[in-house]
Design a protein around this motif. Sequence first.
Motif, PDB file in Angstrom:
ATOM      1  N   THR A 238       1.142  -1.279  -0.097  1.00  0.00           N
ATOM      2  CA  THR A 238       0.292  -0.429  -0.091  1.00  0.00           C
ATOM      3  C   THR A 238       0.888   1.413  -0.178  1.00  0.00           C
ATOM      4  OG1 THR A 238      -1.603  -1.058   1.309  1.00  0.00           O
ATOM      5  CG2 THR A 238      -1.375   1.262   0.929  1.00  0.00           C
ATOM      6  N   ARG A 239       0.224   2.449  -0.873  1.00  0.00           N
ATOM      7  CA  ARG A 239       1.172   3.675  -1.192  1.00  0.00           C
ATOM      8  C   ARG A 239      -0.245   4.361  -0.993  1.00  0.00           C
ATOM      9  NH1 ARG A 239       5.157   1.294  -0.332  1.00  0.00           N
ATOM     10  NH2 ARG A 239       7.734   1.703  -1.587  1.00  0.00           N
ATOM     11  N   ASP A 240       0.733   5.533   0.051  1.00  0.00           N
ATOM     12  CA  ASP A 240      -0.800   6.939   0.128  1.00  0.00           C
ATOM     13  C   ASP A 240       0.480   7.400  -1.182  1.00  0.00           C
ATOM     14  OD1 ASP A 240      -1.838   4.986   1.552  1.00  0.00           O
ATOM     15  OD2 ASP A 240      -1.428   6.847   3.739  1.00  0.00           O
ATOM     16  N   MET A 241      -0.231   8.105  -2.104  1.00  0.00           N
ATOM     17  CA  MET A 241       0.087   8.799  -3.430  1.00  0.00           C
ATOM     18  C   MET A 241      -0.355  10.481  -3.583  1.00  0.00           C
ATOM     19  SD  MET A 241       0.965   6.458  -6.052  1.00  0.00           S
ATOM     20  CE  MET A 241       1.323   4.735  -5.815  1.00  0.00           C
TER      21      MET A 241
ATOM     22  N   THR B 246      -4.241 -10.505  -9.788  1.00  0.00           N
ATOM     23  CA  THR B 246      -3.476  -9.357  -9.068  1.00  0.00           C
ATOM     24  C   THR B 246      -4.980  -8.459  -8.676  1.00  0.00           C
ATOM     25  OG1 THR B 246      -3.551  -7.733 -11.242  1.00  0.00           O
ATOM     26  CG2 THR B 246      -1.541  -9.390  -9.360  1.00  0.00           C
ATOM     27  N   CYS B 247      -5.042  -7.445  -7.523  1.00  0.00           N
ATOM     28  CA  CYS B 247      -5.555  -6.663  -7.826  1.00  0.00           C
ATOM     29  C   CYS B 247      -5.480  -5.621  -6.729  1.00  0.00           C
ATOM     30  CB  CYS B 247      -7.051  -7.117  -6.564  1.00  0.00           C
ATOM     31  SG  CYS B 247      -8.760  -5.990  -6.105  1.00  0.00           S
ATOM     32  N   TRP B 248      -6.074  -4.241  -8.079  1.00  0.00           N
ATOM     33  CA  TRP B 248      -4.783  -2.966  -7.788  1.00  0.00           C
ATOM     34  C   TRP B 248      -6.584  -2.272  -7.092  1.00  0.00           C
ATOM     35  CZ3 TRP B 248      -0.405  -1.285  -6.934  1.00  0.00           C
ATOM     36  CH2 TRP B 248       0.830  -2.782  -7.811  1.00  0.00           C
ATOM     37  N   THR B 249      -6.253  -1.353  -6.032  1.00  0.00           N
ATOM     38  CA  THR B 249      -7.129  -0.710  -5.686  1.00  0.00           C
ATOM     39  C   THR B 249      -6.698   0.403  -5.692  1.00  0.00           C
ATOM     40  OG1 THR B 249      -6.797  -1.007  -3.361  1.00  0.00           O
ATOM     41  CG2 THR B 249      -8.962  -2.076  -4.586  1.00  0.00           C
ATOM     42  N   PHE B 250      -7.663   1.360  -5.401  1.00  0.00           N
ATOM     43  CA  PHE B 250      -7.901   3.031  -5.914  1.00  0.00           C
ATOM     44  C   PHE B 250      -8.883   3.759  -4.943  1.00  0.00           C
ATOM     45  CE2 PHE B 250      -6.674   1.218  -9.921  1.00  0.00           C
ATOM     46  CZ  PHE B 250      -5.092   2.093  -9.911  1.00  0.00           C
TER      47      PHE B 250
ATOM     48  N   GLY C 231       7.150  -1.773  -4.370  1.00  0.00           N
ATOM     49  CA  GLY C 231       7.754  -0.535  -3.866  1.00  0.00           C
ATOM     50  C   GLY C 231       8.559   0.207  -5.039  1.00  0.00           C
ATOM     51  N   MET C 232       8.850  -0.054  -5.965  1.00  0.00           N
ATOM     52  CA  MET C 232       9.730   0.548  -6.850  1.00  0.00           C
ATOM     53  C   MET C 232       8.862   1.157  -7.673  1.00  0.00           C
ATOM     54  SD  MET C 232      13.759  -0.652  -7.131  1.00  0.00           S
ATOM     55  CE  MET C 232      14.073   0.211  -8.123  1.00  0.00           C
ATOM     56  N   MET C 233       7.800   0.306  -8.584  1.00  0.00           N
ATOM     57  CA  MET C 233       7.161   0.827  -9.314  1.00  0.00           C
ATOM     58  C   MET C 233       5.911   1.196  -9.360  1.00  0.00           C
ATOM     59  SD  MET C 233       3.547  -0.748 -10.461  1.00  0.00           S
ATOM     60  CE  MET C 233       3.628  -2.540  -9.485  1.00  0.00           C
ATOM     61  N   LEU C 234       5.698   1.627  -7.567  1.00  0.00           N
ATOM     62  CA  LEU C 234       4.413   2.220  -7.138  1.00  0.00           C
ATOM     63  C   LEU C 234       5.002   3.709  -7.152  1.00  0.00           C
ATOM     64  CD1 LEU C 234       2.353   0.374  -4.463  1.00  0.00           C
ATOM     65  CD2 LEU C 234       1.421   1.493  -6.389  1.00  0.00           C
ATOM     66  N   ASP C 235       6.064   3.995  -6.989  1.00  0.00           N
ATOM     67  CA  ASP C 235       7.007   5.197  -6.688  1.00  0.00           C
ATOM     68  C   ASP C 235       7.410   5.532  -8.077  1.00  0.00           C
ATOM     69  OD1 ASP C 235       7.710   4.475  -3.976  1.00  0.00           O
ATOM     70  OD2 ASP C 235       9.690   4.484  -3.922  1.00  0.00           O
ATOM     71  N   GLN C 236       7.350   4.842  -9.290  1.00  0.00           N
ATOM     72  CA  GLN C 236       7.506   5.243 -10.129  1.00  0.00           C
ATOM     73  C   GLN C 236       5.803   5.407 -10.046  1.00  0.00           C
ATOM     74  OE1 GLN C 236      11.347   2.687 -11.631  1.00  0.00           O
ATOM     75  NE2 GLN C 236       9.682   2.445 -12.824  1.00  0.00           N
ATOM     76  N   LEU C 237       4.484   5.233 -10.397  1.00  0.00           N
ATOM     77  CA  LEU C 237       3.691   5.175 -10.378  1.00  0.00           C
ATOM     78  C   LEU C 237       3.096   6.568 -10.263  1.00  0.00           C
ATOM     79  CD1 LEU C 237       0.717   4.861 -11.631  1.00  0.00           C
ATOM     80  CD2 LEU C 237       0.052   4.032 -10.079  1.00  0.00           C
ATOM     81  N   ALA C 238       3.733   6.932  -9.537  1.00  0.00           N
ATOM     82  CA  ALA C 238       3.405   7.681  -8.107  1.00  0.00           C
ATOM     83  C   ALA C 238       3.597   9.218  -9.257  1.00  0.00           C
ATOM     84  CB  ALA C 238       3.516   7.858  -6.577  1.00  0.00           C
TER      85      ALA C 238
ATOM     86  N   GLY D  74      -6.032  14.378   0.407  1.00  0.00           N
ATOM     87  CA  GLY D  74      -4.965  15.549  -0.767  1.00  0.00           C
ATOM     88  C   GLY D  74      -3.835  13.850  -1.322  1.00  0.00           C
ATOM     89  N   GLY D  75      -4.947  13.088  -1.404  1.00  0.00           N
ATOM     90  CA  GLY D  75      -4.727  12.575  -2.214  1.00  0.00           C
ATOM     91  C   GLY D  75      -5.412  11.229  -2.807  1.00  0.00           C
ATOM     92  N   THR D  76      -4.119   9.657  -2.972  1.00  0.00           N
ATOM     93  CA  THR D  76      -5.106   7.890  -3.091  1.00  0.00           C
ATOM     94  C   THR D  76      -3.707   7.469  -2.588  1.00  0.00           C
ATOM     95  OG1 THR D  76      -5.713   9.084  -5.773  1.00  0.00           O
ATOM     96  CG2 THR D  76      -5.804   6.568  -5.158  1.00  0.00           C
ATOM     97  N   ARG D  77      -4.985   6.680  -2.043  1.00  0.00           N
ATOM     98  CA  ARG D  77      -3.924   5.424  -1.172  1.00  0.00           C
ATOM     99  C   ARG D  77      -4.367   4.110  -2.373  1.00  0.00           C
ATOM    100  NH1 ARG D  77      -6.092   4.803   4.374  1.00  0.00           N
ATOM    101  NH2 ARG D  77      -4.507   6.078   4.920  1.00  0.00           N
ATOM    102  N   VAL D  78      -3.114   3.347  -3.187  1.00  0.00           N
ATOM    103  CA  VAL D  78      -3.081   2.647  -3.778  1.00  0.00           C
ATOM    104  C   VAL D  78      -2.514   1.446  -3.263  1.00  0.00           C
ATOM    105  CG1 VAL D  78      -2.314   2.221  -6.213  1.00  0.00           C
ATOM    106  CG2 VAL D  78      -2.361   4.521  -5.712  1.00  0.00           C
ATOM    107  N   THR D  79      -3.539   0.149  -3.270  1.00  0.00           N
ATOM    108  CA  THR D  79      -2.534  -1.143  -2.740  1.00  0.00           C
ATOM    109  C   THR D  79      -2.739  -2.068  -3.998  1.00  0.00           C
ATOM    110  OG1 THR D  79      -3.977  -0.745  -0.400  1.00  0.00           O
ATOM    111  CG2 THR D  79      -3.906  -3.290  -1.261  1.00  0.00           C
ATOM    112  N   GLY D  80      -2.494  -2.899  -3.646  1.00  0.00           N
ATOM    113  CA  GLY D  80      -2.038  -3.884  -4.798  1.00  0.00           C
ATOM    114  C   GLY D  80      -1.314  -5.044  -4.212  1.00  0.00           C
ATOM    115  N   HIS D  81      -2.410  -5.351  -4.285  1.00  0.00           N
ATOM    116  CA  HIS D  81      -3.031  -7.294  -3.782  1.00  0.00           C
ATOM    117  C   HIS D  81      -2.669  -8.923  -4.961  1.00  0.00           C
ATOM    118  CE1 HIS D  81      -6.343 -10.266  -1.406  1.00  0.00           C
ATOM    119  NE2 HIS D  81      -5.139 -10.617  -1.559  1.00  0.00           N
ATOM    120  N   ALA D  82      -1.392  -9.131  -4.613  1.00  0.00           N
ATOM    121  CA  ALA D  82      -0.937 -10.510  -5.237  1.00  0.00           C
ATOM    122  C   ALA D  82      -1.635 -11.182  -4.899  1.00  0.00           C
ATOM    123  CB  ALA D  82       0.710 -10.136  -5.345  1.00  0.00           C
TER     124      ALA D  82
END
Length: 156
Positions: free
Chosen positions: A12-15, A105-109, A143-150, A114-122
Amino acid sequence: MAFDSELDLIITRDMSVTREQLWAAWSNPAHLAQWWCPKPWTTEVKAFDFRPGGAFHTFMSGPDGGTSDNPGVFLEIVPLTRIVGTSQLLADTRPAPPSWMPMTTCWTFEAIPGGTRVTGHAMHATREARDQHEQMGFQVGWGMMLDQLAAFAATL
């Protein structure tokens, strides 16, 4: 999607970008190729039919000559909210050949202040597959991929 600690991995990442920006980064194959795999690896999007039953196929290449071929299918798409896919099926739910890393995989937004919480569920079929994915560096790589996405979504 229910979480099973024996079979699943979660990140999970808060973006500080909107769901609309994230959706734009996710729903356009040219955009997805910019952030999908950890740099310095690159992504070729071979198929991207963004609908339930539509093909999703990425091919990743590393600077050392390593590759990762990842065909699959979108199972569910809820605009701005959720994307579900699997490597166990191909377009129009045709059975897939055995995958090197079978998973769903399930990605939720989720909108947050201030933004969006993104969760990746494998989700994996066995504990062994889950453990293999974790040992390959799930948290660091995803985690690197999510940082790049943000970072990419912030440009949209």
